[in-house]
Enzyme design. Sequence first.
Site, PDB file in Angstrom:
ATOM      1  N   HIS A  18      13.760   1.931  43.241  1.00  0.00           N
ATOM      2  CA  HIS A  18      13.049   1.207  42.458  1.00  0.00           C
ATOM      3  C   HIS A  18      14.143   0.615  41.117  1.00  0.00           C
ATOM      4  O   HIS A  18      14.057  -0.618  41.146  1.00  0.00           O
ATOM      5  CB  HIS A  18      11.849   1.915  41.370  1.00  0.00           C
ATOM      6  CG  HIS A  18      10.794   2.349  42.472  1.00  0.00           C
ATOM      7  ND1 HIS A  18      10.419   3.338  42.516  1.00  0.00           N
ATOM      8  CD2 HIS A  18      10.083   1.561  43.325  1.00  0.00           C
ATOM      9  CE1 HIS A  18       9.497   3.877  43.166  1.00  0.00           C
ATOM     10  NE2 HIS A  18       9.043   2.439  43.875  1.00  0.00           N
ATOM     11  N   LYS A  42      -5.420   7.521  43.539  1.00  0.00           N
ATOM     12  CA  LYS A  42      -4.435   8.410  43.813  1.00  0.00           C
ATOM     13  C   LYS A  42      -4.498   9.454  42.408  1.00  0.00           C
ATOM     14  O   LYS A  42      -4.888   9.134  41.470  1.00  0.00           O
ATOM     15  CB  LYS A  42      -2.934   7.860  43.566  1.00  0.00           C
ATOM     16  CG  LYS A  42      -2.743   6.850  44.895  1.00  0.00           C
ATOM     17  CD  LYS A  42      -1.160   6.295  44.668  1.00  0.00           C
ATOM     18  CE  LYS A  42      -0.999   5.424  45.879  1.00  0.00           C
ATOM     19  NZ  LYS A  42       0.272   4.896  45.978  1.00  0.00           N
ATOM     20  N   ARG A  91      12.658  -1.078  52.195  1.00  0.00           N
ATOM     21  CA  ARG A  91      13.683  -0.122  52.735  1.00  0.00           C
ATOM     22  C   ARG A  91      14.152  -0.166  54.021  1.00  0.00           C
ATOM     23  O   ARG A  91      15.113   0.143  54.342  1.00  0.00           O
ATOM     24  CB  ARG A  91      12.943   1.376  52.263  1.00  0.00           C
ATOM     25  CG  ARG A  91      12.939   1.649  50.963  1.00  0.00           C
ATOM     26  CD  ARG A  91      12.133   3.045  50.706  1.00  0.00           C
ATOM     27  NE  ARG A  91      10.520   2.677  51.407  1.00  0.00           N
ATOM     28  CZ  ARG A  91       9.905   3.482  51.296  1.00  0.00           C
ATOM     29  NH1 ARG A  91       9.890   4.622  50.543  1.00  0.00           N
ATOM     30  NH2 ARG A  91       8.765   3.164  51.640  1.00  0.00           N
ATOM     31  N   SER A 129       8.655   7.359  46.586  1.00  0.00           N
ATOM     32  CA  SER A 129       7.978   8.301  45.652  1.00  0.00           C
ATOM     33  C   SER A 129       7.422   9.433  46.033  1.00  0.00           C
ATOM     34  O   SER A 129       7.355  10.623  45.534  1.00  0.00           O
ATOM     35  CB  SER A 129       7.113   7.520  44.526  1.00  0.00           C
ATOM     36  OG  SER A 129       7.668   6.376  43.840  1.00  0.00           O
TER      37      SER A 129
END
Length: 162
Positions: A18, A42, A91, A129
């Site tokens: 990040h 979440k 990514r 994460s």
Amino acid sequence: MRSVAIYPGSFDPPTLGHLDVIERASRLFDTLIVSIGSNSQKRPLLSLDDRLEALRRSVEHLPNVTVETFSGLLVEYALSKEVKSIVRGLRATADFEYEFQMAMVNRRLSDEVDTVFLMTKWEYSYLSSSIVREVAVLGGDYQGMVPAPVAEKMSKVLAKGG
């Protein structure tokens, strides 16, 4: 006219990947707003306040970057800030399909806001994460995966049994 972009995410926790995207996006735009979204579905490892403080400390070397929170639709938030660009990091090819869908939904909701994709440096391409959270919760060494201010916050949360 000044160029302003938003880099949104849940950032739970913010990773070196990040930070890489933030640093590079800060060179492309006059102002970059790193926006932590709140997702009621979440259960975060770090509280919204912890993420906000850790990210602010992680980017304090970048004078054109601010960190704030938002809730609701990203496009509506961007329009309320008069922002025309959303930055998203990629990514690997697995990220592309999801990010492409989100970019198209955002475009459908407002054709005034475009998405800009930045590839993460290869050395961070494995980081997410969720992987960092799992390593941390299982007692592994996550220190080299997150910025130092984030590692400090995580250590405190994990020590409390977070």
